[in-house]
Scaffold this active site. Structure first.
Site, short mmCIF file in Angstrom:
data_model
loop_
_atom_site.label_atom_id
_atom_site.label_comp_id
_atom_site.label_asym_id
_atom_site.label_seq_id
_atom_site.Cartn_x
_atom_site.Cartn_y
_atom_site.Cartn_z
N THR A 1 29.62 -58.79 47.18
CA THR A 1 29.95 -59.90 47.91
C THR A 1 31.13 -59.42 48.76
O THR A 1 31.76 -58.70 48.40
CB THR A 1 29.99 -60.85 46.90
OG1 THR A 1 31.10 -60.84 45.95
CG2 THR A 1 28.63 -61.36 46.05
N CYS A 2 31.20 -60.59 49.62
CA CYS A 2 32.28 -60.48 50.59
C CYS A 2 33.87 -60.50 49.77
O CYS A 2 33.71 -61.06 48.95
CB CYS A 2 32.33 -62.02 51.40
SG CYS A 2 33.54 -61.83 52.92
N PRO A 3 34.60 -59.80 50.28
CA PRO A 3 34.73 -58.92 51.34
C PRO A 3 34.55 -57.56 51.29
O PRO A 3 34.70 -56.69 51.82
CB PRO A 3 36.42 -58.76 51.54
CG PRO A 3 36.78 -58.87 50.19
CD PRO A 3 35.92 -59.64 49.55
N ASP B 1 30.71 -60.58 59.51
CA ASP B 1 32.00 -59.82 59.32
C ASP B 1 31.99 -58.50 59.90
O ASP B 1 33.07 -57.96 60.38
CB ASP B 1 32.32 -59.68 57.90
CG ASP B 1 32.62 -61.14 57.05
OD1 ASP B 1 32.94 -61.96 57.79
OD2 ASP B 1 32.68 -61.15 56.09
#
Length: 84
Positions: free
Chosen positions: A12-14, A45
């Site tokens: 998951t982000c980041p 992103d």
């Protein structure tokens, strides 16, 4: 043709973006990296970061819940004095 593949599926982000940055740092100019991610934030992103980096996004696609990016690694920066 690609030189390396980074499977960031499940991250998951980041993390997909951070792992992409680290992988590109270990590569030579001219090599190509395929990144596969499942995090929807990657669709935004990674291209946004690449637009501000020396690297080039050659291709991207969305397939079901996967995001695929093909990136050409470029030199980090050129010397302002002509490369000396």
């Amino acid at each position: 043709m690609t030189d390396q593949t980074l499977d960031a599926s499940g991250l998951t982000c980041p993390m997909p973006l951070l792992k992409t940055k680290l992988q590109l740092q270990s590569m030579s100019a001219g090599e190509r990296l395929v990144v596969i991610a499942t995090d929807p934030g990657s669709a935004r992103d990674i291209p946004e970061w690449l637009a501000q980096s020396p690297h080039r996004l050659d291709d991207s696609e969305v397939s079901e819940s996967h995001y695929r990016f093909v990136i050409s690694c470029r030199a980090a920066e050129l010397d302002s004095d002509g490369g000396e």
